[in-house]
Design an enzyme around this catalytic site. Sequence first.
Site, PDB file in Angstrom:
ATOM      1  N   SER A   1       0.845  -1.204   0.000  1.00 45.11           N
ATOM      2  CA  SER A   1       0.000   0.000   0.000  1.00 45.11           C
ATOM      3  C   SER A   1       0.871   1.242   0.000  1.00 45.11           C
ATOM      4  O   SER A   1       1.651   1.463   0.941  1.00 45.11           O
ATOM      5  CB  SER A   1      -0.890   0.013   1.242  1.00 45.11           C
ATOM      6  OG  SER A   1      -1.412   1.316   1.430  1.00 45.11           O
TER       7      SER A   1
ATOM      8  N   HIS B   1      -1.414  -1.428  -4.101  1.00 45.60           N
ATOM      9  CA  HIS B   1      -2.667  -1.060  -3.439  1.00 45.60           C
ATOM     10  C   HIS B   1      -2.695   0.458  -3.229  1.00 45.60           C
ATOM     11  O   HIS B   1      -1.760   1.031  -2.666  1.00 45.60           O
ATOM     12  CB  HIS B   1      -2.750  -1.792  -2.099  1.00 45.60           C
ATOM     13  CG  HIS B   1      -4.019  -1.589  -1.346  1.00 45.60           C
ATOM     14  ND1 HIS B   1      -5.165  -2.327  -1.591  1.00 45.60           N
ATOM     15  CD2 HIS B   1      -4.338  -0.753  -0.338  1.00 45.60           C
ATOM     16  CE1 HIS B   1      -6.128  -1.957  -0.762  1.00 45.60           C
ATOM     17  NE2 HIS B   1      -5.646  -0.993   0.015  1.00 45.60           N
TER      18      HIS B   1
ATOM     19  N   ASP C   1      -4.896   3.668  -1.736  1.00 42.46           N
ATOM     20  CA  ASP C   1      -5.962   4.018  -0.804  1.00 42.46           C
ATOM     21  C   ASP C   1      -6.510   5.413  -1.097  1.00 42.46           C
ATOM     22  O   ASP C   1      -5.803   6.407  -0.974  1.00 42.46           O
ATOM     23  CB  ASP C   1      -5.427   3.967   0.629  1.00 42.46           C
ATOM     24  CG  ASP C   1      -5.136   2.544   1.066  1.00 42.46           C
ATOM     25  OD1 ASP C   1      -6.067   1.723   1.026  1.00 42.46           O
ATOM     26  OD2 ASP C   1      -3.975   2.256   1.417  1.00 42.46           O
TER      27      ASP C   1
ATOM     28  N   MET D   1      -9.164   8.195   0.059  1.00 44.89           N
ATOM     29  CA  MET D   1      -9.927   8.599   1.254  1.00 44.89           C
ATOM     30  C   MET D   1     -10.514   9.992   1.058  1.00 44.89           C
ATOM     31  O   MET D   1      -9.862  10.866   0.485  1.00 44.89           O
ATOM     32  CB  MET D   1      -9.019   8.600   2.477  1.00 44.89           C
ATOM     33  CG  MET D   1      -8.316   7.279   2.717  1.00 44.89           C
ATOM     34  SD  MET D   1      -7.364   7.320   4.236  1.00 44.89           S
ATOM     35  CE  MET D   1      -6.557   5.716   4.166  1.00 44.89           C
TER      36      MET D   1
ATOM     37  N   HIS E   1      -8.616   1.041  -3.607  1.00 42.93           N
ATOM     38  CA  HIS E   1      -9.519   0.844  -2.473  1.00 42.93           C
ATOM     39  C   HIS E   1     -10.192   2.186  -2.176  1.00 42.93           C
ATOM     40  O   HIS E   1      -9.539   3.108  -1.688  1.00 42.93           O
ATOM     41  CB  HIS E   1      -8.663   0.348  -1.287  1.00 42.93           C
ATOM     42  CG  HIS E   1      -9.376   0.229   0.014  1.00 42.93           C
ATOM     43  ND1 HIS E   1      -8.711   0.023   1.204  1.00 42.93           N
ATOM     44  CD2 HIS E   1     -10.697   0.261   0.339  1.00 42.93           C
ATOM     45  CE1 HIS E   1      -9.585  -0.062   2.199  1.00 42.93           C
ATOM     46  NE2 HIS E   1     -10.796   0.096   1.705  1.00 42.93           N
TER      47      HIS E   1
ATOM     48  N   MET F   1     -12.279   4.475  -0.122  1.00 43.72           N
ATOM     49  CA  MET F   1     -12.871   4.750   1.197  1.00 43.72           C
ATOM     50  C   MET F   1     -13.574   6.093   1.099  1.00 43.72           C
ATOM     51  O   MET F   1     -13.140   7.097   1.674  1.00 43.72           O
ATOM     52  CB  MET F   1     -11.759   4.756   2.260  1.00 43.72           C
ATOM     53  CG  MET F   1     -11.255   3.355   2.593  1.00 43.72           C
ATOM     54  SD  MET F   1      -9.630   3.362   3.359  1.00 43.72           S
ATOM     55  CE  MET F   1      -8.620   3.412   1.888  1.00 43.72           C
TER      56      MET F   1
ATOM     57  N   MET G   1     -11.289  -5.811   6.135  1.00 42.93           N
ATOM     58  CA  MET G   1     -10.447  -4.845   6.860  1.00 42.93           C
ATOM     59  C   MET G   1     -10.062  -5.432   8.218  1.00 42.93           C
ATOM     60  O   MET G   1     -10.927  -5.857   8.994  1.00 42.93           O
ATOM     61  CB  MET G   1     -11.201  -3.523   7.082  1.00 42.93           C
ATOM     62  CG  MET G   1     -11.448  -2.680   5.839  1.00 42.93           C
ATOM     63  SD  MET G   1      -9.981  -2.330   4.829  1.00 42.93           S
ATOM     64  CE  MET G   1      -8.912  -1.482   6.002  1.00 42.93           C
TER      65      MET G   1
ATOM     66  N   ASP H   1      -6.548  -6.349   4.638  1.00 47.42           N
ATOM     67  CA  ASP H   1      -5.920  -5.028   4.635  1.00 47.42           C
ATOM     68  C   ASP H   1      -5.906  -4.452   6.043  1.00 47.42           C
ATOM     69  O   ASP H   1      -6.963  -4.222   6.630  1.00 47.42           O
ATOM     70  CB  ASP H   1      -6.734  -4.117   3.694  1.00 47.42           C
ATOM     71  CG  ASP H   1      -6.135  -2.732   3.531  1.00 47.42           C
ATOM     72  OD1 ASP H   1      -5.050  -2.470   4.067  1.00 47.42           O
ATOM     73  OD2 ASP H   1      -6.793  -1.916   2.844  1.00 47.42           O
TER      74      ASP H   1
HETATM   75  C1  DX5 Z   1      -6.076   1.670   5.877  1.00 47.06           C
HETATM   76  C2  DX5 Z   1      -5.739   1.373   4.439  1.00 47.06           C
HETATM   77  C3  DX5 Z   1      -4.649   0.403   4.300  1.00 47.06           C
HETATM   78  C4  DX5 Z   1      -3.332   0.847   4.877  1.00 47.06           C
HETATM   79  C5  DX5 Z   1      -2.640  -0.386   5.345  1.00 47.06           C
HETATM   80  O1  DX5 Z   1      -7.154   2.517   5.927  1.00 47.06           O
HETATM   81  O2  DX5 Z   1      -6.875   0.877   3.755  1.00 47.06           O
HETATM   82  O3  DX5 Z   1      -4.495  -0.031   2.962  1.00 47.06           O
HETATM   83  O4  DX5 Z   1      -2.504   1.520   3.976  1.00 47.06           O
HETATM   84  O5  DX5 Z   1      -1.481  -0.016   5.990  1.00 47.06           O
HETATM   85  P1  DX5 Z   1      -0.805  -0.931   7.079  1.00 47.06           P
HETATM   86  O6  DX5 Z   1      -0.393  -2.204   6.408  1.00 47.06           O
HETATM   87  O7  DX5 Z   1       0.343  -0.109   7.548  1.00 47.06           O
HETATM   88  O8  DX5 Z   1      -1.829  -1.199   8.176  1.00 47.06           O
HETATM   89 ZN    ZN Z   2      -6.505  -0.113   1.780  1.00 42.14          ZN
END
Ligand code: DX5
Ligand code: ZN
Length: 225
Positions: free
Chosen positions: A8, A33, A35, A37, A66, A68, A137, A175
């Site tokens: 990620s 990956h 993220d 947000m 992903h 969010m 998650m 994740d």
């Molecule tokens: C959290 C994200 C993850 C995050 C994981 O909200 O969706 O993808 O980057 O990071 P680690 O592996 O450090 O928990």
């Molecule tokens: Zn993620």
Amino acid sequence: MTVRLAPSILSADFAHLARDVAAAEAGGADVIHVDVMDGHFVPNLTIGPPVIKAIRRAATVPLDVHLMIDNPDPYLSAYVEAGASMLSVHAEVLPHLHRTIGAIKALGAKAGVVLNPSTPVSAIENVAGDVDFVLVMSVNPGFGGQTFIPRALDKVRTVRAMLDRAGTGAFVEIDGGVDLTNIARVVEAGASMVVAGQAVFGQPDAAAAVRALRAAAVAGRVDVG
Ligand code: DX5
Ligand code: ZN
């Protein structure tokens, strides 16, 4: 079971994304990956389609995006056009989940549904035959570097069994908080794609970190035969 590793970039250096993606790929990353947000669904803001487009140019492996975000439907095409090969949306924000999954597939991407730690597996039972993957998650989304929630292991098993009953070949991704100490257990539970942020980009050598995760994951793979 083949395990695919999905570093990620949330924990990468955003000023050097191309360099960090290349390092993860050199270590054997299977996908990257990403993220997204929105500051509403989760208490953090990250990036959108323009940056994903730039990462797409830098990466050679597929991008696993992903989302969010509270209202993903109007933005699905923007993310696929930007370069998402896999696109996942949260079950918690979608009253018409079946329609959204269909829309992602129609755009040509693999469609995933994500479950927060507090969301029961039953929320997605009626779309089990439609999804390409389910993302479990193992932290509350919003930040990298959080502590793995052990109850996620049972959820991975339950989702894996549900997908087996559906008989579609869909896979389970996990994740949050995965590292060298727990990756064998998440794989043994049935996760075949594993996201890792801090455990890759929080380490001095991202390529070596990906290789170490794969070696540790093999223990879990052997356990399930
Ligand atoms: C959290 C994200 C993850 C995050 C994981 O909200 O969706 O993808 O980057 O990071 P680690 O592996 O450090 O928990
Ligand atoms: Zn993620």
